[in-house]
Write an enzyme that holds these catalytic residues in place. Sequence first.
Site, mmCIF file in Angstrom:
data_model
loop_
_atom_site.group_PDB
_atom_site.id
_atom_site.type_symbol
_atom_site.label_atom_id
_atom_site.label_comp_id
_atom_site.label_asym_id
_atom_site.label_seq_id
_atom_site.Cartn_x
_atom_site.Cartn_y
_atom_site.Cartn_z
ATOM 1 N N GLY A 39 0.798 -1.143 -0.062
ATOM 2 C CA GLY A 39 0.095 0.003 -0.052
ATOM 3 C C GLY A 39 0.767 1.256 -0.069
ATOM 4 O O GLY A 39 0.137 2.378 0.180
ATOM 5 N N GLY A 41 2.879 2.375 -2.819
ATOM 6 C CA GLY A 41 3.049 2.624 -4.017
ATOM 7 C C GLY A 41 4.330 2.175 -4.528
ATOM 8 O O GLY A 41 4.821 2.783 -5.581
ATOM 9 N N SER A 43 4.423 -1.156 -5.876
ATOM 10 C CA SER A 43 4.079 -2.340 -6.701
ATOM 11 C C SER A 43 4.224 -3.514 -6.100
ATOM 12 O O SER A 43 4.480 -4.359 -6.739
ATOM 13 C CB SER A 43 5.260 -2.223 -7.956
ATOM 14 O OG SER A 43 5.415 -1.100 -8.417
ATOM 15 N N SER A 44 3.624 -3.559 -4.919
ATOM 16 C CA SER A 44 3.791 -4.691 -4.157
ATOM 17 C C SER A 44 2.609 -5.877 -4.803
ATOM 18 O O SER A 44 2.939 -7.019 -4.696
ATOM 19 C CB SER A 44 3.145 -4.693 -2.776
ATOM 20 O OG SER A 44 1.969 -3.856 -2.478
ATOM 21 N N ASP A 89 4.355 -1.396 -13.699
ATOM 22 C CA ASP A 89 4.753 -2.338 -12.490
ATOM 23 C C ASP A 89 4.918 -3.707 -12.842
ATOM 24 O O ASP A 89 6.084 -4.257 -12.457
ATOM 25 C CB ASP A 89 3.631 -2.101 -11.526
ATOM 26 C CG ASP A 89 3.483 -0.850 -10.976
ATOM 27 O OD1 ASP A 89 4.205 0.000 -11.529
ATOM 28 O OD2 ASP A 89 2.443 -0.303 -10.006
ATOM 29 N N TYR A 139 -8.704 8.901 -10.101
ATOM 30 C CA TYR A 139 -7.905 8.317 -11.295
ATOM 31 C C TYR A 139 -8.643 8.429 -12.443
ATOM 32 O O TYR A 139 -8.248 8.988 -13.650
ATOM 33 C CB TYR A 139 -7.846 6.719 -10.908
ATOM 34 C CG TYR A 139 -7.013 6.051 -12.192
ATOM 35 C CD1 TYR A 139 -5.633 6.003 -12.494
ATOM 36 C CD2 TYR A 139 -8.037 5.364 -13.131
ATOM 37 C CE1 TYR A 139 -5.176 5.563 -13.468
ATOM 38 C CE2 TYR A 139 -7.567 4.740 -14.507
ATOM 39 C CZ TYR A 139 -6.140 4.989 -14.544
ATOM 40 O OH TYR A 139 -5.398 4.294 -15.569
#
Length: 296
Positions: A39, A41, A43-44, A89, A139
């Site tokens: 969470g 940012g 790219s988990s 990502d 977004y």
Amino acid sequence: PTHGKVEPYWENYLRGVCAQFPQNKQGFNAYLTSNVPVGGGLSSSAALEVAIYTLLEKLTGESRTLVQKSQDCQKAENDWANVPCGIMDQSISAMGQAGHLLLLDCQSMETRHVEMKNHDVCFVITNSNVKHSLTGSEYPTRRKQTVDVLNAVKAKFPEVKSFRDIDGMDKIDAIKGDVDEETYNRGRHVIGEIARTLAFAKDLEANDLKAAGQLMYDSHWSLSKDFEVSTEELDNLVEIAAKVKGVYGSRMTGGGFGGCTVTLVDKSRADDLIKAIEAQYKMGTPTCFSSEAGQG
């Protein structure tokens, strides 16, 4: 399709990857461990998707190109986790090479590995540990605004098919009166970011860290002022970093509205940077760690 209905929610990422994998594989047990903050940012989700896809390749003997692998993982996230993410990502998670950054053309999916020639620098990642609650409209609103800018440019310049066909700010400036100021700013950010990305790759190849670092600052403040996805906390972290000797550049990373900054700094000064952040950042409890470009 809208498949993201399973709880716990993170399982939807795994189910999506299994659904996209070209060969069915049933009845396996997997153990997951990760040191990627969730969470923030970083790219988990893409790291999880690519790891599961790689596991399935090993289990089945089936393999696809790295581009196909990235696209399958992106579709898994789009369709099963209901996240309308891009391809970046997943691409770096699948294609990363140690000691290199990845220059990705999202239209053609062509890639070029850009070497980090200076081995005396690293990236310090700072998690603000702040995540502002969103309405869910940020977004799609920004996406619509950028499309509106592009359509306005196309109306005046029919040869333009995408933002990639716009060289410089002249065409954007030509439609400034046709859209509202906020929408214009969104388009200005996109054009500037494309140029900064290409320039950053050239500067790294020339080992010009000062110029590369300035582009990181320019990118952050464009994300903050023109695209408006930064936060007071992230801006403050960048400002603190900019005052530390040995720092070349800093910017937010990820989708914004909280999360992390990434700072390019001399390895010998990384501890100084971390100490400065811990002493001067008063908006929360940050988490810092050093990183280098690693294998995907």
